[in-house]
Design a protein around this motif. Structure first.
Motif, PDB file in Angstrom:
ATOM      1  N   ILE A 181       0.855  -1.183   0.000  1.00  0.00           N
ATOM      2  CA  ILE A 181       0.000   0.000   0.000  1.00  0.00           C
ATOM      3  C   ILE A 181       0.894   1.237   0.000  1.00  0.00           C
ATOM      4  N   ARG A 182       0.629   2.162  -0.881  1.00  0.00           N
ATOM      5  CA  ARG A 182       1.378   3.422  -0.911  1.00  0.00           C
ATOM      6  C   ARG A 182       0.430   4.570  -0.647  1.00  0.00           C
ATOM      7  N   LYS A 183       0.865   5.519   0.129  1.00  0.00           N
ATOM      8  CA  LYS A 183       0.050   6.694   0.420  1.00  0.00           C
ATOM      9  C   LYS A 183       0.836   7.950   0.066  1.00  0.00           C
ATOM     10  N   GLU A 184       0.132   8.913  -0.512  1.00  0.00           N
ATOM     11  CA  GLU A 184       0.791  10.168  -0.874  1.00  0.00           C
ATOM     12  C   GLU A 184       0.769  11.165   0.271  1.00  0.00           C
ATOM     13  N   SER A 185      -0.199  11.019   1.144  1.00  0.00           N
ATOM     14  CA  SER A 185      -0.272  11.951   2.271  1.00  0.00           C
ATOM     15  C   SER A 185      -0.545  11.165   3.547  1.00  0.00           C
ATOM     16  N   PHE A 186      -0.262  11.806   4.644  1.00  0.00           N
ATOM     17  CA  PHE A 186      -0.435  11.134   5.924  1.00  0.00           C
ATOM     18  C   PHE A 186      -1.907  10.901   6.236  1.00  0.00           C
TER      19      PHE A 186
END
Lengths: 83, 177
Positions: free
Chosen positions: B38-43
């Motif tokens: 899983i990748r997230k661009e923002s917290f």
């Protein structure tokens, strides 16, 4: 509130807050039968839960694995358990 | 400058240095299992605890693959993973539970489950009134899933719904094995 042994993974998935331990996978709360250490990790995590204000906070619990192993070895020897 | 001065200083051994014991894990996983993370661009936004911990209800969620011995295990052999989760009664005794997982070393956790799923320590902290209460159930799943989007839609969403709507937790302790 996450407890992690992989700081780089935790940074990449951007969790709200995490407690980082420099310990092996599968040992997030320490070693077998070391109740005080297991408890210390939980309490440190819960303290961070109450205190952290910024998303992405990663706090270190600076207990070296070498020290944990040394302590566990003497403890388990006393208990007659295998290490 | 002497020859000794030019000798590179070896990196401190992680066990003694207190750094990540297995450095470069993120890169290793992405090379070994492309597209699985899983990748997230923002917290993810941070929700504050709305009451003191001594009054709050806590749940425990782990990818360690623990379940009641009376339950059938999750499928650890499926190439894409098992997109289900297990409820573990928070009142369980350690002898009633078992780990069924292949993707991390759990020899020590087999001796004492609390090293990855600290159910007994949490029971004690509740009895000492450090934690207000525990949810009736804790949660566990297998942290090997090759489809992160499906994982978020199923396991993650279903656990989140159960934690909030059925267990009425105020906070969660996560142990990603």
């Amino acid at each position: 509130m996450s407890v992690t042994v992989a700081r780089d993974v935790t940074e990449a998935v951007k969790v709200p807050r995490a407690l980082f331990l420099p310990w092996p996978m599968g040992h997030h709360f320490g070693v077998p039968f070391h109740l005080d250490l297991q408890r210390r990790v939980i309490l440190a995590a819960l303290m961070l839960l109450e205190e952290s204000a910024e998303p992405g906070t990663i706090r270190d619990l600076p207990i070296k694995w070498a020290d944990v192993r040394r302590e566990a070895k003497s403890m388990l020897t006393i208990q007659g358990q295998r290490l | 400058m002497t020859a000794a001065d030019k000798t590179p200083v070896p990196a401190a051994e992680p066990r003694e240095a207190g750094t990540q014991l297995r450095p470069g894990l993120w890169q290793t996983i992405n090379e070994r299992y492309p597209g699985s993370m899983i990748r997230k661009e923002s917290f993810v936004s941070q929700a504050s605890l709305s009451k003191p911990l001594a009054e709050a209800r806590l749940t425990l969620i782990s990818s360690c693959g623990v379940h009641c011995k009376t339950d059938p295990p999750l499928d650890v052999c499926h190439p894409f993973g098992d997109f289900r989760f297990k409820r573990v009664p928070s009142s369980s005794k350690q002898r009633e539970l078992i780990i069924h997982q292949l993707k991390y070393p759990h020899d020590d956790a087999d001796l004492d489950l609390n090293v990855i799923f600290p159910i007994e320590r949490l029971q004690e902290l509740h009895l000492e009134r450090r934690i207000g209460s525990l949810t009736p159930n804790f949660f566990s799943f297998i942290g090997y899933n090759m489809d992160p989007e499906r994982f978020e839609r199923t396991v993650a969403a279903d656990i989140a719904d159960a934690v909030v709507q059925q267990e009425h937790a105020d906070c969660a302790l996560l142990a990603p094995a």
